[in-house]
Design a protein around this motif. Structure first.
Motif, PDB file in Angstrom:
ATOM      1  N   ASP A  31      -1.559 -17.205   5.613  1.00  0.00           N
ATOM      2  CA  ASP A  31      -1.729 -17.567   7.031  1.00  0.00           C
ATOM      3  C   ASP A  31      -0.404 -17.481   7.780  1.00  0.00           C
ATOM      4  OD1 ASP A  31      -4.469 -17.965   6.950  1.00  0.00           O
ATOM      5  OD2 ASP A  31      -4.306 -20.135   6.592  1.00  0.00           O
ATOM      6  N   GLU A  32       0.675 -17.937   7.141  1.00  0.00           N
ATOM      7  CA  GLU A  32       1.996 -17.834   7.775  1.00  0.00           C
ATOM      8  C   GLU A  32       2.358 -16.368   8.021  1.00  0.00           C
ATOM      9  OE1 GLU A  32       4.967 -19.822   5.413  1.00  0.00           O
ATOM     10  OE2 GLU A  32       3.861 -21.711   5.434  1.00  0.00           O
ATOM     11  N   ALA A  33       2.057 -15.516   7.045  1.00  0.00           N
ATOM     12  CA  ALA A  33       2.363 -14.087   7.191  1.00  0.00           C
ATOM     13  C   ALA A  33       1.522 -13.451   8.286  1.00  0.00           C
ATOM     14  CB  ALA A  33       2.143 -13.368   5.858  1.00  0.00           C
ATOM     15  N   ILE A  34       0.272 -13.888   8.417  1.00  0.00           N
ATOM     16  CA  ILE A  34      -0.592 -13.359   9.477  1.00  0.00           C
ATOM     17  C   ILE A  34      -0.042 -13.727  10.842  1.00  0.00           C
ATOM     18  CG2 ILE A  34      -2.879 -13.614  10.549  1.00  0.00           C
ATOM     19  CD1 ILE A  34      -4.027 -13.745   7.665  1.00  0.00           C
ATOM     20  N   SER A  35       0.463 -14.944  10.981  1.00  0.00           N
ATOM     21  CA  SER A  35       0.966 -15.373  12.292  1.00  0.00           C
ATOM     22  C   SER A  35       2.365 -14.828  12.588  1.00  0.00           C
ATOM     23  CB  SER A  35       0.958 -16.902  12.395  1.00  0.00           C
ATOM     24  OG  SER A  35       1.841 -17.465  11.459  1.00  0.00           O
ATOM     25  N   ALA A  36       3.047 -14.287  11.575  1.00  0.00           N
ATOM     26  CA  ALA A  36       4.387 -13.735  11.796  1.00  0.00           C
ATOM     27  C   ALA A  36       4.290 -12.332  12.383  1.00  0.00           C
ATOM     28  CB  ALA A  36       5.166 -13.693  10.483  1.00  0.00           C
ATOM     29  N   ASN A  37       5.267 -11.976  13.174  1.00  0.00           N
ATOM     30  CA  ASN A  37       5.350 -10.622  13.722  1.00  0.00           C
ATOM     31  C   ASN A  37       5.671  -9.649  12.592  1.00  0.00           C
ATOM     32  OD1 ASN A  37       6.742  -8.203  14.897  1.00  0.00           O
ATOM     33  ND2 ASN A  37       6.178  -9.263  16.790  1.00  0.00           N
ATOM     34  N   ALA A  38       5.073  -8.468  12.648  1.00  0.00           N
ATOM     35  CA  ALA A  38       5.244  -7.468  11.588  1.00  0.00           C
ATOM     36  C   ALA A  38       6.696  -7.042  11.412  1.00  0.00           C
ATOM     37  CB  ALA A  38       4.370  -6.246  11.873  1.00  0.00           C
ATOM     38  N   LYS A  39       7.528  -7.259  12.408  1.00  0.00           N
ATOM     39  CA  LYS A  39       8.915  -6.817  12.326  1.00  0.00           C
ATOM     40  C   LYS A  39       9.893  -7.973  12.161  1.00  0.00           C
ATOM     41  CE  LYS A  39       7.742  -2.850  15.148  1.00  0.00           C
ATOM     42  NZ  LYS A  39       7.820  -2.236  16.453  1.00  0.00           N
ATOM     43  N   SER A  40       9.383  -9.161  11.790  1.00  0.00           N
ATOM     44  CA  SER A  40      10.261 -10.328  11.715  1.00  0.00           C
ATOM     45  C   SER A  40      10.648 -10.663  10.278  1.00  0.00           C
ATOM     46  CB  SER A  40       9.587 -11.541  12.355  1.00  0.00           C
ATOM     47  OG  SER A  40       8.575 -12.038  11.508  1.00  0.00           O
ATOM     48  N   ASP A  41      11.730 -11.408  10.159  1.00  0.00           N
ATOM     49  CA  ASP A  41      12.154 -11.896   8.846  1.00  0.00           C
ATOM     50  C   ASP A  41      11.199 -12.960   8.319  1.00  0.00           C
ATOM     51  OD1 ASP A  41      14.350 -10.213   8.806  1.00  0.00           O
ATOM     52  OD2 ASP A  41      15.714 -11.725   9.645  1.00  0.00           O
ATOM     53  N   ASN A  42      10.537 -13.678   9.217  1.00  0.00           N
ATOM     54  CA  ASN A  42       9.567 -14.695   8.803  1.00  0.00           C
ATOM     55  C   ASN A  42       8.452 -14.090   7.961  1.00  0.00           C
ATOM     56  OD1 ASN A  42      11.039 -16.576  10.240  1.00  0.00           O
ATOM     57  ND2 ASN A  42       9.688 -16.502  12.028  1.00  0.00           N
ATOM     58  N   LEU A  43       8.085 -12.867   8.282  1.00  0.00           N
ATOM     59  CA  LEU A  43       7.042 -12.189   7.514  1.00  0.00           C
ATOM     60  C   LEU A  43       7.503 -11.976   6.079  1.00  0.00           C
ATOM     61  CD1 LEU A  43       4.342 -10.693   7.218  1.00  0.00           C
ATOM     62  CD2 LEU A  43       5.531  -8.622   7.985  1.00  0.00           C
ATOM     63  N   ASP A  90       2.721  -2.292  12.234  1.00  0.00           N
ATOM     64  CA  ASP A  90       1.725  -2.589  13.255  1.00  0.00           C
ATOM     65  C   ASP A  90       1.053  -3.914  12.878  1.00  0.00           C
ATOM     66  OD1 ASP A  90      -0.096  -1.620  15.537  1.00  0.00           O
ATOM     67  OD2 ASP A  90      -1.513  -2.095  13.915  1.00  0.00           O
ATOM     68  N   ASN A  91       1.064  -4.875  13.797  1.00  0.00           N
ATOM     69  CA  ASN A  91       0.511  -6.194  13.499  1.00  0.00           C
ATOM     70  C   ASN A  91      -0.956  -6.153  13.098  1.00  0.00           C
ATOM     71  OD1 ASN A  91       2.654  -8.113  13.714  1.00  0.00           O
ATOM     72  ND2 ASN A  91       2.683  -7.741  15.911  1.00  0.00           N
ATOM     73  N   ASP A  92      -1.750  -5.310  13.731  1.00  0.00           N
ATOM     74  CA  ASP A  92      -3.173  -5.231  13.401  1.00  0.00           C
ATOM     75  C   ASP A  92      -3.387  -4.714  11.980  1.00  0.00           C
ATOM     76  OD1 ASP A  92      -3.903  -6.228  15.879  1.00  0.00           O
ATOM     77  OD2 ASP A  92      -4.126  -4.229  16.777  1.00  0.00           O
ATOM     78  N   GLU A  93      -2.649  -3.675  11.601  1.00  0.00           N
ATOM     79  CA  GLU A  93      -2.760  -3.133  10.239  1.00  0.00           C
ATOM     80  C   GLU A  93      -2.279  -4.156   9.208  1.00  0.00           C
ATOM     81  OE1 GLU A  93      -0.697   0.583  10.019  1.00  0.00           O
ATOM     82  OE2 GLU A  93      -2.025   1.561  11.463  1.00  0.00           O
ATOM     83  N   LYS A  94      -1.172  -4.817   9.518  1.00  0.00           N
ATOM     84  CA  LYS A  94      -0.628  -5.852   8.634  1.00  0.00           C
ATOM     85  C   LYS A  94      -1.663  -6.952   8.434  1.00  0.00           C
ATOM     86  CE  LYS A  94       1.643  -9.041  10.585  1.00  0.00           C
ATOM     87  NZ  LYS A  94       1.380 -10.457  10.654  1.00  0.00           N
ATOM     88  N   ASN A  95      -2.244  -7.420   9.530  1.00  0.00           N
ATOM     89  CA  ASN A  95      -3.209  -8.511   9.455  1.00  0.00           C
ATOM     90  C   ASN A  95      -4.491  -8.095   8.743  1.00  0.00           C
ATOM     91  OD1 ASN A  95      -1.387 -10.166  10.694  1.00  0.00           O
ATOM     92  ND2 ASN A  95      -2.335 -10.036  12.718  1.00  0.00           N
ATOM     93  N   GLU A  96      -4.874  -6.844   8.882  1.00  0.00           N
ATOM     94  CA  GLU A  96      -6.054  -6.358   8.158  1.00  0.00           C
ATOM     95  C   GLU A  96      -5.821  -6.436   6.648  1.00  0.00           C
ATOM     96  OE1 GLU A  96      -8.693  -2.290   7.659  1.00  0.00           O
ATOM     97  OE2 GLU A  96      -7.441  -2.530   9.435  1.00  0.00           O
TER      98      GLU A  96
END
Length: 154
Positions: A31-43, A90-96
């Motif tokens: 869930d944390e990874a889903i809410s993180a931006n695809a280009k962030s260190d948080n991910l 891409d956030n959508d691809e990452k979240n998928e």
């Protein structure tokens, strides 16, 4: 995830409960990874923590049990999806990819929770008799004998 895992929960948990706790941690990290931006260190941090949870689940498998091989395959698949998500920009691809991994992990956690519930409500089958047996020479002898009435004499 809304469920907070406490030290007391972990300290008092059975092996099955520890497995479920690890699934909850895994789902929380996804869930944390889903809410993180695809280009962030948080991910990257969330994905590494999720992969650590998968690693613990994998390490606790008893490969002497046949279904453990199927679980190992699923854990490897989840781990691959987490790795793949880390490369997607891409956030959508990452979240998928992450939602797919999350759905598999949630289904597995549900199965473990059902095992726990079944264990809580199941009744012992037969009787178990226990005691120590000493031979004529005073030496302790132990034996195991099946009781046809549904138990074991030990």
């Amino acid at each position: 995830m809304e469920n907070k895992i406490t030290n007391e929960m972990v300290n008092n948990a059975s092996p099955l409960e520890l497995t479920i706790i690890n699934y909850k941690l895994l789902l929380g990290r996804i869930d944390e990874a889903i809410s993180a931006n695809a280009k962030s260190d948080n991910l990257a941090v969330a994905l590494q923590k999720a992969r650590d949870c998968v690693g613990v689940l994998y390490e606790t498998l008893d490969m002497g049990v046949e279904f453990s091989y199927d679980l190992a395959d699923l854990y490897m698949y989840i781990n691959g999806a987490l790795i793949r998500a880390g490369f997607l920009r891409d956030n959508d691809e990452k979240n998928e990819a992450l939602n797919h991994a999350k759905n598999i992990a949630a289904e597995l956690m549900s199965a473990w929770e059902n095992i726990t519930e079944d264990e809580k409500t199941s009744q012992p089958q037969g009787n178990v008799y226990a005691g120590l047996t000493y031979g004529a020479d005073g030496q302790l002898t132990e034996f195991e004998d099946f009781d046809p009435d549904g138990g074991y004499k030990i």
